[in-house]
Design an enzyme around this catalytic site. Sequence first.
Site, short mmCIF file in Angstrom:
data_model
loop_
_atom_site.label_atom_id
_atom_site.label_comp_id
_atom_site.label_asym_id
_atom_site.label_seq_id
_atom_site.Cartn_x
_atom_site.Cartn_y
_atom_site.Cartn_z
CD GLU A 147 44.78 -32.01 -56.74
OE1 GLU A 147 45.74 -31.24 -56.86
OE2 GLU A 147 43.74 -31.71 -56.14
P1 FAD Z 1 38.03 -38.68 -43.83
O1 FAD Z 1 37.72 -39.01 -45.23
O2 FAD Z 1 37.44 -37.46 -43.24
O3 FAD Z 1 37.77 -39.93 -42.93
C1 FAD Z 1 37.51 -39.84 -41.54
C2 FAD Z 1 36.25 -40.61 -41.21
O4 FAD Z 1 35.98 -40.44 -39.81
C3 FAD Z 1 35.00 -40.10 -41.92
O5 FAD Z 1 34.38 -41.18 -42.60
C4 FAD Z 1 34.10 -39.55 -40.81
O6 FAD Z 1 32.73 -39.77 -41.07
C5 FAD Z 1 34.59 -40.35 -39.62
N1 FAD Z 1 34.35 -39.70 -38.32
C6 FAD Z 1 34.42 -38.38 -38.01
N2 FAD Z 1 34.15 -38.21 -36.70
C7 FAD Z 1 33.90 -39.44 -36.18
C8 FAD Z 1 33.55 -39.90 -34.88
N3 FAD Z 1 33.42 -39.08 -33.84
N4 FAD Z 1 33.35 -41.24 -34.70
C9 FAD Z 1 33.49 -42.12 -35.73
N5 FAD Z 1 33.82 -41.71 -36.99
C10 FAD Z 1 34.03 -40.39 -37.20
N6 FAD Z 1 42.05 -34.81 -52.41
C11 FAD Z 1 42.63 -35.11 -53.59
O7 FAD Z 1 43.62 -35.85 -53.62
N7 FAD Z 1 42.12 -34.62 -54.77
C12 FAD Z 1 41.03 -33.80 -54.79
O8 FAD Z 1 40.56 -33.40 -55.86
C13 FAD Z 1 40.46 -33.42 -53.56
N8 FAD Z 1 39.41 -32.56 -53.53
C14 FAD Z 1 38.69 -32.40 -52.38
C15 FAD Z 1 37.53 -31.65 -52.41
C16 FAD Z 1 36.72 -31.57 -51.28
C17 FAD Z 1 35.46 -30.77 -51.33
C18 FAD Z 1 37.09 -32.27 -50.12
C19 FAD Z 1 36.18 -32.28 -48.92
C20 FAD Z 1 38.27 -32.99 -50.05
C21 FAD Z 1 39.10 -33.05 -51.19
N9 FAD Z 1 40.31 -33.75 -51.20
C22 FAD Z 1 40.97 -34.00 -52.37
C23 FAD Z 1 40.90 -34.25 -49.93
C24 FAD Z 1 40.62 -35.74 -49.68
O9 FAD Z 1 39.27 -36.01 -49.89
C25 FAD Z 1 40.99 -36.06 -48.25
O10 FAD Z 1 42.34 -35.69 -48.02
C26 FAD Z 1 40.87 -37.54 -47.87
O11 FAD Z 1 39.73 -38.14 -48.45
C27 FAD Z 1 40.82 -37.63 -46.35
O12 FAD Z 1 40.74 -38.96 -45.91
P2 FAD Z 1 40.86 -39.25 -44.35
O13 FAD Z 1 40.69 -40.71 -44.16
O14 FAD Z 1 42.09 -38.62 -43.81
O15 FAD Z 1 39.66 -38.47 -43.67
#
Ligand code: FAD
Length: 466
Positions: free
Chosen positions: A62
């Site tokens: 996006e």
């Molecule tokens: P996460 O990807 O949640 O990474 C955190 C990690 O921590 C995970 O792997 C989890 O398994 C792990 N974890 C959790 N608890 C524990 C624990 N206690 N111990 C060890 N590990 C743990 N963004 C866009 O830019 N475009 C889109 O089209 C878009 N659409 C989306 C649609 C959906 C349905 C979803 C769910 C998200 C979407 N997003 C989109 C948002 C985007 O996916 C997220 O903002 C981004 O991937 C988040 O990354 P992160 O590393 O912050 O979190």
Amino acid sequence: MAKSPSVIIVGAGMSGISAAKTLSDAGITDLTILEATGRIGGRMYKVPFAGLQVEKGANWVEGVGGKELNPMWKMAQELHLRNFESNYDNISANCYKENGGLYEEKVVNDALEIVAKVDKSGEKLSSSLPSSGFEDISLLTMQRLMKHVPTDPVSMVTDYYTYDYEFAEPPRVTSMQNTVPLSTFTNFGDKLHFVADQRGYESLVHHLAHQFLKSDKHGNFVDPRLILNQVVRRISYSASEVTVTTEDGKVYKADYVMVSVSIGVLQTNLIKFAPPLPDKKIIAMYQFDMSVYTKIFLKFNSTFWPTGDGTEFFLYASERRGYYPIWQHLETEFPGSHVLLVTVTDEESRRIEQQSDNDTKKEAMEVLRKMFGENIPNATDILVPKWWSDRFYKGSFSNWPIGVNRYEFDHMRAPIGRVYFTGEHTSEHYNGYVHGAYLAGIDSANIMIRCIKNGFCKFSIKAKNA
Ligand code: FAD
């Protein structure tokens, strides 16, 4: 030479891997990445469905085509990730009435124009408010001020398409000042590119990880610093070290820890902090919103919906706001796949997660029969992702709610002693997005690096009324 500092990273989604790579690039290589599930990628998650690989999490890059280059777009280009620009220009010609038949294009266009006009006036209002956010209002208040409150099916579905389809929460909840205008589109451009690649959108996370983690000749990670299936349950911290305990009783010690789990997870008691985090931080964390966005995929044996130019997206305008409202066929991306994608959010998502997939299929089929007639075939398969009930996510992405100001936001992302925080919800301008997660990983790692290398460990939080 002094011993290289050790860092534990909790979570191997985009932000955790981006933070780990930034630390590694800065020479901090004594890393341990603990991931709860058996894979890396987090909310970037391809799953097999109907002979395809579909994205149950993030799907779009996006913010493309603007004055700045979206780092995810750059990476997607480098990897030649198969993608399609989403063209929503024709949705006004594809808006179905509650009991069948299309609305006249002009009716829907007029409704869309009103939402756009109100949003544009909101931009002016937004920039006139103090940057502290203390006078922020919700999108709904903004609409009321401009004498526009959607109440009929067409104005509700166009309103839903503009706001809920982006933030996964209704205008009543969402902050105006932090979403109008939206930095993602202002800075990176207003185009959206739908990723439809068999390697998955998650291959961006793999690409980053391959730059600092060892893998075998098949590309599988064999680096002992990445430990999968480790559910972190306790983080204790003191002035000199951190101790991380996992569900299976393993204990890891390090100099610092970087927590990248979602704000939804931080709002539960999955991870216990000892000593408990300060009250200000806890309140700020609990105030931010984890929204729920559900992408339901349906497989058919044949295609009964219009295909060709200008048909990819269509709306269902129900009297019940947000009831199976936004549809997409995947014939452009996967010709002959006979797959539909319908998106629901918020309360509908929670309701649907609690019922059987068969009930969801029945509801979706009823809606499709209203749109396309009684004689259409039944779906042969359905995929209903359950992000909200999953204890490792507790929702889909963060949404900036009314009532959270910059001061509280800074508290939410501030490190506490040796405990650092990252994740899309900590991104200064792009919370909720993949690029937000990526950039937040870099930012949080740099805050840690400044502390480790330059002894500059104070995280400045703007004064409450600044
Ligand atoms: P996460 O990807 O949640 O990474 C955190 C990690 O921590 C995970 O792997 C989890 O398994 C792990 N974890 C959790 N608890 C524990 C624990 N206690 N111990 C060890 N590990 C743990 N963004 C866009 O830019 N475009 C889109 O089209 C878009 N659409 C989306 C649609 C959906 C349905 C979803 C769910 C998200 C979407 N997003 C989109 C948002 C985007 O996916 C997220 O903002 C981004 O991937 C988040 O990354 P992160 O590393 O912050 O979190």
